[in-house]
Design an enzyme around this catalytic site. Structure first.
Site, mmCIF file in Angstrom:
data_model
loop_
_atom_site.group_PDB
_atom_site.id
_atom_site.type_symbol
_atom_site.label_atom_id
_atom_site.label_comp_id
_atom_site.label_asym_id
_atom_site.label_seq_id
_atom_site.Cartn_x
_atom_site.Cartn_y
_atom_site.Cartn_z
ATOM 1 C CD GLU A 3 -3.372 -0.769 1.754
ATOM 2 O OE1 GLU A 3 -3.609 0.488 2.042
ATOM 3 O OE2 GLU A 3 -3.786 -1.408 2.417
ATOM 4 C CE LYS A 58 -2.995 1.712 -3.676
ATOM 5 N NZ LYS A 58 -3.818 0.805 -3.410
ATOM 6 N NE ARG A 253 -9.940 -6.289 -2.596
ATOM 7 C CZ ARG A 253 -8.753 -5.332 -2.620
ATOM 8 N NH1 ARG A 253 -8.900 -4.377 -3.064
ATOM 9 N NH2 ARG A 253 -7.670 -5.655 -1.852
#
Length: 264
Positions: A3, A58, A253
């Site tokens: 992350e 990211k 998720r």
DNA sequence: GGTCGCCTGGTA
DNA sequence: TACCAGGCGACC
């Protein structure tokens, strides 16, 4: 690992290892990477010097003397491993870059979901991204406006890189816990006060993660301080109210949250 | 809007 | 053996 705090750390590792050096060789070891990084791309890389490493959200951007840019995204399990080119190829190495001084930088990625793409000079290689999640100049107004436009849950909106670049599944859950917001709440329904609390919380969890160079978990075998508050803690007591942490699935998720003290 | 595919390894 | 995985884009 990746992350934002982890990617930030990785990009520093890459910077230290590669900037100012010429690329001596590149090996593309996994078929899924070979599909994107063709022999002609590798040929172009071989004549380049690394001038600068940039991180956006990211994404990592390796700027080259040729004007090309190598775009790297770790996805779920990517990371850099720096060692000497004479050593055996590291386990799970997918793309290997050998530098002029014998240093080798390997993209290690067990799941091989990472992406490495070579972009020519010109067109922006990045998808649409919001401001950096850690950017102190982001205001509650801009953050709130971005949220108000989304007709999805607040958890989903936090994962949308166009809202804030760099927030992932773990820190989204942690920030929502800290701000005491139910992850299923509609993104557009948050009051100004809750928007402010959430922005503050995102900054806090990322800053804390940054301090510990990446993951802010692993307090120890007994899950001592430093562990996540909700992520991967289904059934454990909430440290704030004592209720059991619950796991639900949103958009495929996992989301972990406290059903008592996180409210809609 | 939600769901699936990409890949493979670690863990229950 | 089955399930789960910190991401993201393609698809319906």
């Amino acid at each position: 690992m990746p992350e934002l705090p982890e990617v930030e750390h990785a990009s520093r590792v890459l910077r230290d290892a590669a900037v100012g050096k010429a690329v001596r060789d590149v090996k593309v070891l996994h078929p899924s990477h070979r599909r994107r990084l063709r022999p002609r791309h590798v040929a172009r890389l071989r004549s380049a010097t690394v001038t600068r490493i940039e991180r956006r959200g990211k994404h990592q951007i390796v700027h080259l003397s040729t004007g090309d840019a190598l775009l790297v995204h770790f996805r779920m399990t990517g990371d850099w491993l720096v060692d000497d080119a004479s050593a055996p190829i590291p386990k799970f190495a997918r793309v290997v870059i050998e530098l002029s001084d014998g240093v080798r930088v390997s993209l290690v990625d067990p799941r091989a979901l990472s992406t490495v793409v070579l972009h020519g000079a010109g067109a922006s290689p990045l998808p649409e991204l919001g401001p950096e999640a850690t950017d102190p100049s982001v205001t509650v107004e801009t953050f709130g406006r971005a949220l108000a436009r989304r007709r999805v849950s607040i958890k989903h909106a936090l994962l949308d890189q166009r809202v804030l670049a760099g927030v992932g599944n773990i820190y989204a859950a942690e920030a929502l816990w800290m701000a005491q917001i139910d992850p299923r709440a509609a993104a557009s329904s948050l009051s100004r006060a809750r928007q402010a609390r959430l922005l503050e919380a995102v900054r806090a969890v990322l800053a804390r993660a940054q301090e510990s160079t990446g993951r802010y978990r692993d307090g120890g075998p007994d899950g001592g301080p430093g562990r996540f508050e909700v992520y991967d803690r289904e059934g454990v007591s909430c440290s704030r109210c004592g209720s059991r942490i619950r796991r639900i699935v949103q958009g495929g998720r996992s989301t972990y949250y406290c059903p008592k003290c996180q409210r809609r």
